[in-house]
Design an enzyme around this catalytic site. Structure first.
Site, mmCIF file in Angstrom:
data_model
loop_
_atom_site.group_PDB
_atom_site.id
_atom_site.type_symbol
_atom_site.label_atom_id
_atom_site.label_comp_id
_atom_site.label_asym_id
_atom_site.label_seq_id
_atom_site.Cartn_x
_atom_site.Cartn_y
_atom_site.Cartn_z
ATOM 1 N N CYS A 153 -27.513 3.738 -26.399
ATOM 2 C CA CYS A 153 -26.540 3.617 -24.524
ATOM 3 C C CYS A 153 -26.487 3.072 -23.732
ATOM 4 O O CYS A 153 -28.015 3.650 -23.192
ATOM 5 C CB CYS A 153 -26.002 5.301 -24.566
ATOM 6 S SG CYS A 153 -25.137 5.527 -23.113
ATOM 7 N N CYS A 180 -23.407 11.857 -22.618
ATOM 8 C CA CYS A 180 -23.959 11.129 -21.781
ATOM 9 C C CYS A 180 -24.208 11.511 -19.870
ATOM 10 O O CYS A 180 -24.947 11.457 -20.030
ATOM 11 C CB CYS A 180 -23.217 9.523 -21.832
ATOM 12 S SG CYS A 180 -23.841 8.374 -21.397
ATOM 13 N N GLY A 190 -9.165 23.779 -46.130
ATOM 14 C CA GLY A 190 -8.961 22.691 -45.799
ATOM 15 C C GLY A 190 -7.200 22.726 -46.871
ATOM 16 O O GLY A 190 -6.681 20.885 -47.359
ATOM 17 N N CYS A 197 -21.893 5.666 -24.628
ATOM 18 C CA CYS A 197 -21.935 6.937 -25.345
ATOM 19 C C CYS A 197 -20.306 7.247 -25.594
ATOM 20 O O CYS A 197 -19.626 6.951 -24.479
ATOM 21 C CB CYS A 197 -22.431 7.671 -24.796
ATOM 22 S SG CYS A 197 -23.693 8.117 -25.625
ATOM 23 N N CYS A 212 -27.199 6.079 -20.304
ATOM 24 C CA CYS A 212 -28.326 7.499 -20.621
ATOM 25 C C CYS A 212 -28.745 7.184 -22.077
ATOM 26 O O CYS A 212 -30.940 7.806 -21.564
ATOM 27 C CB CYS A 212 -27.372 8.661 -21.401
ATOM 28 S SG CYS A 212 -27.017 8.782 -22.935
#
Lengths: 258, 294, 230
Positions: B253, B284, B44, B278, B256
């Site tokens: 979606c 997808c 970080g 998606c 899909c």
């Protein structure tokens, strides 16, 4: 007032190049006591305040603060992390220009709540309630909690800055010319507000000011600085009504209504 | 082989020969690798590095490209996405850049890739050990908007003095009744450093937490590299009474039928018609292929 | 109790005016005075003889050059600021000639302030302090409609009564009065005279400047002439 001071400084000195900004300044401050540091521009008032508040290292001398749990600590010898913690818990610092002490891009409530969040407060509702409480303490309408300080007048900004400092119930507040940027009528109100807060919360405070009237109303004690040296100290009425040093006499004589 | 094809092959070989492997010279790559090692060692923490000029403007992914160039090897398989899609201009160009300068294999399949350079998304397909995700970062400093002085933000990192970040979230709730920060949602890495996860949707934040993959972040213009090593705690900030939450959709979606992926809204006509698809094109497509096979 | 409540010995006070080339004004020379509980001493002497200066030295506002001032056995001359503040709080009441009021603070709170300072954040204590202040203002005939108004706009007489109420709300063992009735009409003068008498009989040691001979005769048990030193 308790039996021991909470701040003590001994033999403070500071030079800026060839210029002596501070020499041989010592003082003690007790809980609930307000000390006014007066003098003209360039007398070393602000340098003294910066040294006392740990914001500037003196060339010589010590500043010690009596912490709640660990007794006396040398302000300039402690780690920066420890000093920062002190700065956002037991200390407050009120700048002359409220813009220097506020975050102008976030709301009044966020300004007040910041210290609490920095200390780990994680309940939004509680933080907000605290912010509203302290806004009321500085005589501002809680309905303005979500407004930006940019929408506030100078006097309101200064009050917001004070609330932001008091939210953690500090024991010691440093104030650098807290009223001098304001209109006279606004000044009176702010002085009165500060007076009430200082008494109610039993705050110790060091107020740097060139306004003897402000010192008279706010301070128990006074310290007169000239060319970086203390030329006179005493109770506020002693210094203002019976000034001994030629410089103090001149200062008092040239004030409008000390 | 026609004369034209032969000429093209010669030209391609010549082009590769003019570049060092993966465009950057070896010294530069070593310098970047040292920064990456440090970043991995201090999860970080923003490590400064001497970002090089790349053959595209700052802000177009130069940081990510330098990190990719420093870690990629001849055996690696590279996937590049932009907004979750492999076929956007920026993704295609970066992919082609590495094909041309490193001659490596590329893929659109998340599971096949060893290095994934990304802007704005983490793939939906769960990542695996051994994979590296390289993020393109425009603004590495999460507090920059609130505290413009870098000297001050660096000190705040040093002292873990992060109250300011909650100020931002407080502002959101005060103004909109909830935390509206939806992208680049700040996180605490390994319980220590506050980190900007780059402009991914907060939907993707949970994927950072304890991920088996190595996450590397490169900011070219700001000259910073930081990292989340595999299996590192990554906690999104929040309040007890306004906790961190990810986006949810009412719709599935349209292509899909996925209900667990990040969906993009697509306007289909000028009468207010819209559907959701998606954002991860590979995810997808794979779902549709599986459905077809069944 | 034979120890005097107030004992002044060999007190000298001069002022050095640096703006006037350092000229020294000797105002008090070798003043010796004892005041016991239940006594009221009226200071006498022509204008400029140092009557007000003496009161301010006792209160500690003026810092004496030499000598000693003991209030209930505690030394005022050279006392550290905190000790002097504590002494004032516990033992010294002072009615100045003029009211120095804070802008914006209502009269009732000006009067109650000595009590309010000790209230902290307790709402009940605050209410009690304001009630007590109100009773005293009633007795001094300050009309209720003025209580919530800052006294800066009051007449001289009204201001003086606010000032008296402020100093007498919590009676201290030693009381200093600088012309407490100068701006008052006959009725109010009588009230103040009665108040002073009550405090004295209750055991206060009082030193005052009273230009009005009738007032002086009514309240003083003894006269001290500053010019003759007795």
């Amino acid at each position: 007032m308790s039996e021991a001071p909470i701040l003590r400084a001994a033999g403070l000195a500071k030079r800026f190049g060839a210029r002596l900004a501070l020499a041989e300044v010592s003082l003690e401050l007790w809980e609930g006591e307000v000390l006014a540091v007066v003098g003209e521009s360039g007398s070393g008032k602000s340098t003294l305040l910066a040294c006392l508040a740990g914001r500037m290292a003196p060339d010589a001398g010590t500043v010690e603060f009596r912490t709640r749990h660990e007794g006396w600590r040398d302000v300039h010898a402690m780690s920066e992390a420890a000093r920062r913690l002190l700065e956002r818990t037991d200390w407050g610092f009120v700048h002359q220009r409220p813009e220097d002490g506020l975050r102008m891009t976030v709301s009044a409530g966020a300004n007040i709540g910041e210290r609490l969040m920095a200390l780990g407060a994680r309940r939004y509702g509680w933080i907000r309630a605290q912010a509203a409480h302290w806004l009321a303490q500085v005589e501002m309408d809680a309905a303005r909690l979500d407004e930006s300080p940019l929408a506030f007048s100078g006097g309101m900004r200064q009050r917001l800055q004070i609330a932001r400092n008091l939210v953690t119930r500090p024991r010691l507040v440093f104030m650098d010319e807290p009223t001098s940027g304001l209109d006279v009528s606004v000044q009176a109100r702010l002085v009165d507000l500060l007076r009430g807060l200082v008494r109610r919360l039993s705050l110790a405070a060091i107020v740097v000011t060139h306004d003897l009237g402000v010192a008279r109303l706010l301070a128990h004690r006074m310290m007169v600085l000239k060319d970086g040296r203390v030329v006179e100290t005493g109770l506020t009425d002693q210094v203002l009504d019976d000034p001994h040093h030629p410089y103090t006499q001149q200062l008092v004589a040239s004030a409008l209504a000390p | 082989m026609s004369a034209r094809a032969a000429l093209a092959a010669v030209r391609a070989a010549g082009e590769r020969a003019r570049y060092n492997f993966a465009y950057l010279d070896e010294r530069t790559k070593r310098m970047i690798r040292r920064a990456i090692l440090k970043a991995v060692a201090i999860p970080g923490y923003q490590v400064p590095f001497a970002a090089r000029e790349m053959p595209l403007p700052w802000g177009w992914g130069t940081g990510g490209m330098q990190v990719t160039a420093a870690v990629i090897g001849p055996q690696d398989v590279l996937k590049v996405i932009d907004q979750g899609a492999d076929d956007t201009v920026n993704a295609v160009n970066i992919r082609r850049f590495f094909e041309r300068t490193a001659g490596i294999a590329t893929t659109e399949r998340t599971a096949h890739a060893t290095v994934i350079q990304t802007r704005h998304r983490i793939p939906e397909t769960p990542l695996a050990e051994g994979q590296i995700v390289v993020f393109q970062v425009p603004v590495p400093e999460p507090m920059q908007r609130l505290e413009p002085r870098e000297s001050e933000t660096r000190r705040m990192h040093a002292l873990a003095d992060y109250g300011l970040m909650h100020v931002k979230l407080y502002e959101d709730i005060a103004r909109y009744g909830r935390i509206v920060t939806a992208y680049d949602y700040p996180v605490i890495v390994n319980g220590r450093y506050l980190m900007a996860p780059s402009p991914i949707p907060k939907f993707d934040n949970p994927k950072l937490h304890m991920s088996p993959a190595l996450m590397l972040f490169g900011a070219g213009r700001e000259k910073r590299i930081y990292a989340v090593p595999p299996y590192t705690r990554v906690e999104s900030l929040g309040f007890e009474d306004h906790p961190f939450e990810v986006q949810r959709w009412q719709a599935a979606c349209a292509l899909c039928g996925s209900r667990e992926s990040f969906l993009d809204e697509v306007v289909t006509d000028d009468r207010g018609g819209r559907l959701y698809v998606c954002s991860d094109t590979d995810w997808c497509a794979a779902r549709r292929a599986r459905a077809d096979a069944r | 109790m034979n120890e005097p409540a107030l004992a002044i010995r060999g007190l000298c006070k001069s002022f050095v005016l640096h703006a006037q080339g350092g000229v020294e004004l000797r105002v008090l020379r070798d003043v010796t005075l004892e005041v016991r509980a239940g006594e009221c001493v009226a200071l006498e002497g022509r204008s400029g003889s140092g009557k007000s200066t003496l009161l301010k030295c006792i209160y500690g506002t003026y810092r004496a050059n030499a000598g000693s001032i003991r209030v209930l056995g505690r030394e005022v001359v050279g006392a550290p600021p905190r000790e002097l503040l504590a002494l004032r709080r516990e033992a010294l009441g002072y009615v100045s000639q003029f009211l120095r009021a804070v802008p914006r603070v209502p009269a009732l709170d000006v009067v109650a302030e000595p009590l309010i300072e000790r209230c902290g954040e307790s709402a009940e204590a605050l209410a009690a302090a304001r009630r007590a202040a109100g009773q005293l203002l009633l007795r001094l005939r300050v009309p209720m409609r003025l209580w919530e108004v800052p006294p800066a706009t009051f007449s001289g007489g009204e201001q003086q009564r606010v000032n008296i109420a402020r100093a007498l709300l919590e009676p201290r063992p030693v009381l200093l009065l600088d012309e407490p009735t100068a701006a008052l009409d006959a009725d109010n003068r009588a009230t103040v005279v009665a108040l002073i008498g009550e405090l004295r009989r209750a055991g206060a040691a009082i030193v005052g400047i009273f230009h009005d001979a009738r007032v002086r005769d009514a309240v003083a048990t003894r006269v001290f002439d500053l010019e003759r030193g007795r």
